[in-house]
Write a protein that holds these residues in place. Structure first.
Motif, mmCIF file in Angstrom:
data_model
loop_
_atom_site.group_PDB
_atom_site.id
_atom_site.type_symbol
_atom_site.label_atom_id
_atom_site.label_comp_id
_atom_site.label_asym_id
_atom_site.label_seq_id
_atom_site.Cartn_x
_atom_site.Cartn_y
_atom_site.Cartn_z
ATOM 1 N N ALA A 1 0.829 -1.207 0.000
ATOM 2 C CA ALA A 1 0.000 0.000 0.000
ATOM 3 C C ALA A 1 0.862 1.254 0.000
ATOM 4 O O ALA A 1 0.611 2.205 -0.752
ATOM 5 N N VAL A 2 1.909 1.268 0.826
ATOM 6 C CA VAL A 2 2.756 2.452 0.934
ATOM 7 C C VAL A 2 3.657 2.598 -0.292
ATOM 8 O O VAL A 2 3.935 3.713 -0.742
ATOM 9 N N PHE A 3 4.107 1.480 -0.864
ATOM 10 C CA PHE A 3 4.973 1.525 -2.041
ATOM 11 C C PHE A 3 4.308 2.298 -3.176
ATOM 12 O O PHE A 3 4.955 3.119 -3.844
ATOM 13 N N ALA A 4 3.024 2.059 -3.395
ATOM 14 C CA ALA A 4 2.324 2.730 -4.489
ATOM 15 C C ALA A 4 2.282 4.236 -4.297
ATOM 16 O O ALA A 4 2.267 4.996 -5.273
ATOM 17 N N LEU A 5 2.277 4.691 -3.057
ATOM 18 C CA LEU A 5 2.265 6.128 -2.776
ATOM 19 C C LEU A 5 3.667 6.722 -2.872
ATOM 20 O O LEU A 5 3.867 7.807 -3.405
ATOM 21 N N GLU A 6 4.648 5.976 -2.350
ATOM 22 C CA GLU A 6 6.003 6.505 -2.233
ATOM 23 C C GLU A 6 6.773 6.467 -3.543
ATOM 24 O O GLU A 6 7.647 7.306 -3.780
ATOM 25 N N VAL A 7 6.454 5.513 -4.410
ATOM 26 C CA VAL A 7 7.228 5.345 -5.631
ATOM 27 C C VAL A 7 6.933 6.445 -6.649
ATOM 28 O O VAL A 7 7.716 6.683 -7.565
ATOM 29 N N LEU A 8 5.823 7.150 -6.491
ATOM 30 C CA LEU A 8 5.430 8.137 -7.481
ATOM 31 C C LEU A 8 6.281 9.394 -7.453
ATOM 32 O O LEU A 8 6.585 9.984 -8.483
ATOM 33 N N VAL A 9 6.620 9.840 -6.267
ATOM 34 C CA VAL A 9 7.360 11.092 -6.142
ATOM 35 C C VAL A 9 8.452 10.940 -5.105
ATOM 36 O O VAL A 9 8.349 10.110 -4.205
ATOM 37 N N ILE A 10 9.489 11.759 -5.234
ATOM 38 C CA ILE A 10 10.582 11.739 -4.278
ATOM 39 C C ILE A 10 10.294 12.747 -3.175
ATOM 40 O O ILE A 10 10.139 13.936 -3.435
ATOM 41 N N GLY A 11 10.195 12.255 -1.955
ATOM 42 C CA GLY A 11 10.072 13.148 -0.818
ATOM 43 C C GLY A 11 8.669 13.610 -0.497
ATOM 44 O O GLY A 11 8.485 14.460 0.356
ATOM 45 N N LYS A 12 7.642 13.075 -1.157
ATOM 46 C CA LYS A 12 6.279 13.504 -0.859
ATOM 47 C C LYS A 12 5.333 12.338 -1.097
ATOM 48 O O LYS A 12 5.425 11.651 -2.107
ATOM 49 N N ASN A 13 4.418 12.118 -0.177
ATOM 50 C CA ASN A 13 3.468 11.017 -0.293
ATOM 51 C C ASN A 13 2.045 11.548 -0.353
ATOM 52 O O ASN A 13 1.764 12.664 0.080
ATOM 53 N N HIS A 14 1.149 10.725 -0.870
ATOM 54 C CA HIS A 14 -0.240 11.113 -1.075
ATOM 55 C C HIS A 14 -1.121 10.214 -0.222
ATOM 56 O O HIS A 14 -1.718 9.251 -0.692
ATOM 57 N N TRP A 15 -1.161 10.565 1.061
ATOM 58 C CA TRP A 15 -1.812 9.689 2.020
ATOM 59 C C TRP A 15 -3.323 9.631 1.825
ATOM 60 O O TRP A 15 -3.973 8.745 2.365
ATOM 61 N N GLY A 16 -3.888 10.551 1.046
ATOM 62 C CA GLY A 16 -5.317 10.487 0.768
ATOM 63 C C GLY A 16 -5.702 9.236 0.000
ATOM 64 O O GLY A 16 -6.867 8.817 0.016
ATOM 65 N N ALA A 17 -4.732 8.620 -0.697
ATOM 66 C CA ALA A 17 -4.993 7.399 -1.455
ATOM 67 C C ALA A 17 -4.657 6.136 -0.665
ATOM 68 O O ALA A 17 -4.759 5.029 -1.192
ATOM 69 N N LEU A 18 -4.261 6.302 0.604
ATOM 70 C CA LEU A 18 -3.805 5.148 1.374
ATOM 71 C C LEU A 18 -4.906 4.121 1.601
ATOM 72 O O LEU A 18 -4.654 2.912 1.520
ATOM 73 N N VAL A 19 -6.114 4.570 1.902
ATOM 74 C CA VAL A 19 -7.198 3.630 2.204
ATOM 75 C C VAL A 19 -7.499 2.704 1.023
ATOM 76 O O VAL A 19 -7.491 1.482 1.179
ATOM 77 N N PRO A 20 -7.767 3.225 -0.188
ATOM 78 C CA PRO A 20 -8.017 2.300 -1.299
ATOM 79 C C PRO A 20 -6.811 1.426 -1.635
ATOM 80 O O PRO A 20 -6.972 0.255 -2.003
ATOM 81 N N CYS A 21 -5.607 1.990 -1.507
ATOM 82 C CA CYS A 21 -4.409 1.190 -1.787
ATOM 83 C C CYS A 21 -4.269 0.058 -0.777
ATOM 84 O O CYS A 21 -3.920 -1.074 -1.143
ATOM 85 N N PHE A 22 -4.557 0.348 0.479
ATOM 86 C CA PHE A 22 -4.452 -0.688 1.509
ATOM 87 C C PHE A 22 -5.521 -1.766 1.317
ATOM 88 O O PHE A 22 -5.236 -2.963 1.441
ATOM 89 N N ILE A 23 -6.742 -1.361 1.011
ATOM 90 C CA ILE A 23 -7.814 -2.336 0.761
ATOM 91 C C ILE A 23 -7.436 -3.254 -0.399
ATOM 92 O O ILE A 23 -7.549 -4.481 -0.317
ATOM 93 N N ALA A 24 -6.972 -2.647 -1.498
ATOM 94 C CA ALA A 24 -6.589 -3.450 -2.668
ATOM 95 C C ALA A 24 -5.434 -4.386 -2.338
ATOM 96 O O ALA A 24 -5.417 -5.546 -2.769
ATOM 97 N N ALA A 25 -4.456 -3.890 -1.568
ATOM 98 C CA ALA A 25 -3.293 -4.710 -1.215
ATOM 99 C C ALA A 25 -3.700 -5.909 -0.376
ATOM 100 O O ALA A 25 -3.244 -7.041 -0.618
ATOM 101 N N VAL A 26 -4.552 -5.694 0.616
ATOM 102 C CA VAL A 26 -4.981 -6.789 1.495
ATOM 103 C C VAL A 26 -5.804 -7.820 0.728
ATOM 104 O O VAL A 26 -5.569 -9.029 0.842
ATOM 105 N N VAL A 27 -6.761 -7.355 -0.054
ATOM 106 C CA VAL A 27 -7.630 -8.281 -0.788
ATOM 107 C C VAL A 27 -6.828 -9.074 -1.817
ATOM 108 O O VAL A 27 -7.026 -10.288 -1.979
#
Length: 417
Positions: free
Chosen positions: A162-188
């Motif tokens: 879940a965190v990789f998808a947020l962190e890999v996009l940009v250097i030094g900045k994350n988009h935590w607003g997308a964490l919930v759907p990313c985490f749901i998709a990762a777990v399922v």
């Protein structure tokens, strides 16, 4: 009342899309991992297949040239689509990268598997977005969830995925607003892959408890600096050699042919332990990734050879990924340092496993979480120190050229539809 009803409908629709997409990605990863294990065992039983690596490379290059269009850009294409919706992720991306990766491993190319899983996840997510006619902001969100699902299911690490998808996009900045759907998709996706009976490699650090030892912390920082240098060197070498292949060989389908010939030459110099994924071995004395955690007989040069085999394979255009080879390189280097410094062998192999990935991918948070999920949260302090220090010492080059300085924030989930 109407607004609340609309929000409920939006949430229900997004949940259905997200869950169905994650199940499909998890199933695709399960098939991929099963197939990868099968072709690896076929290669072990038929060692002569290595000599057909240039032929396999030509077939793969021709397939991408004839039918791939922009699919050859792989993971970079998905990241670019998230940054600028409209670039276009073709439906053919997932099947092509699956075929290409299996060809690479069947004939002995040194490559990984996460690139394939991430591309399949992104390709499947793009197909869902196209089918449901999602808006650009929604497409970006679903692609990020697809990356999470692919990464999570191939390694069995939903939090890191879940965190990789947020962190890999940009250097030094994350988009935590997308964490919930990313985490749901990762777990399922991870649950789905496990439901198909797929088992992930189990690694163990013998020490169960955590103790903060100043001398050990010093050793960890010292080796982490070197991990960072090697990770940065890997990224630089990969990019440089890719440019050389493109500059010197104009026809894309011939680049894997040249790379395959070089890999065969390397095999005659260093042996067969550095072919393929590096997780399985064809005999009890093989140099493998799991062996790094308990064997003091690993050659000190093992990391160098895997480095060279992998850079040549991937720069020439073979499909797969960089991450598992980076795990191998880092664990082998950690194994060598542990013996040199009188440090715990299994702990230092684990530190190299994640820190080299953190350095090369520019994802220190996801790498730390990956280490905790694989090796246990008791070792989180040392894993975090190694990943952060390696990341800081790795320089400006990373393996993902689509890294950008910033993206517009994703403020909520689900988005308005």
């Amino acid at each position: 009342m109407n607004r609340q009803l609309s929000q409920i409908q939006t949430a229900a629709k997004w949940s259905a899309i997200l869950l169905l997409m994650a199940v499909v990605v998890g199933s695709a990863s399960a098939f991929f991992l099963w197939s990868l294990d099968a072709v690896t065992r076929v290669r072990f039983e038929n060692t002569w297949l290595l000599y057909f690596l240039p032929v396999g490379g030509f077939f793969m290059g021709w397939l991408y040239q004839r039918h791939g269009k922009n699919a050859g850009e792989g993971t970079h294409l998905i990241l670019a689509e998230i940054h600028e919706t409209g670039v276009g992720v073709p439906r053919r991306l997932a099947p092509l990268v699956l075929i290409g990766t299996l060809v690479t491993h069947l004939f002995g190319g040194s490559a990984g598997r996460e690139g394939t899983a991430v591309q399949m996840g992104g390709g499947i997510a793009a197909s869902f977005a196209r089918f449901f006619r999602l808006a650009p902001a929604e497409v970006r969100l679903l692609l990020m969830a697809g990356i999470s699902a692919g990464f999570s299911s191939v390694f069995g690490t939903p939090i890191a995925g879940a965190v990789f998808a947020l962190e890999v996009l940009v250097i030094g900045k994350n988009h935590w607003g997308a964490l919930v759907p990313c985490f749901i998709a990762a777990v399922v996706a991870d649950w789905t892959c496990a439901a198909w009976g797929i088992l992930h490699t189990h690694y163990v650090i013998s020490s169960d408890g955590f103790s903060l030892e100043p001398w050990l912390v010093g050793k960890v920082i010292l080796v982490a600096i070197v991990f960072g240098w090697v990770g940065g060197a890997f990224a630089m070498s990969y990019r440089w050699l890719s440019r050389q292949f493109k500059h010197r060989i104009s026809r894309p389908e011939l680049r894997p042919v040249a790379g395959g010939i070089i890999v065969i030459g390397l095999f005659f110099v260093a042996g067969g332990d550095y072919l393929g994924l590096g997780v399985l071995g064809n005999d009890a004395n093989a140099v493998t990734l799991p062996a790094m955690f308990h064997s003091a007989e690993i050659p000190a040069s093992a990391w160098i050879w895997k480095f060279i085999f992998t850079v040549v394979t991937l720069s020439a255009g073979f499909k797969g990924g960089e991450v598992t080879p980076l795990f191998f390189i880092g664990a082998a280097l950690g194994n060598a340092f542990a013996q040199m410094l009188g440090a715990p062998l299994d702990l230092f192999a684990a530190l190299g496993f994640v820190a080299l990935f953190a350095a090369a991918s520019k994802t220190p948070i996801a790498s730390t979480l990956l280490g905790m999920e694989i090796f246990g949260f008791n070792h989180g302090f040392y894993l975090a120190v190694a990943c952060l220090v390696a990341h800081r010492s790795s320089g400006g080059y990373g393996i993902y050229s689509a890294h950008r300085p910033a993206l517009p924030k994703i403020r909520k989930f689900p988005p308005d539809m």
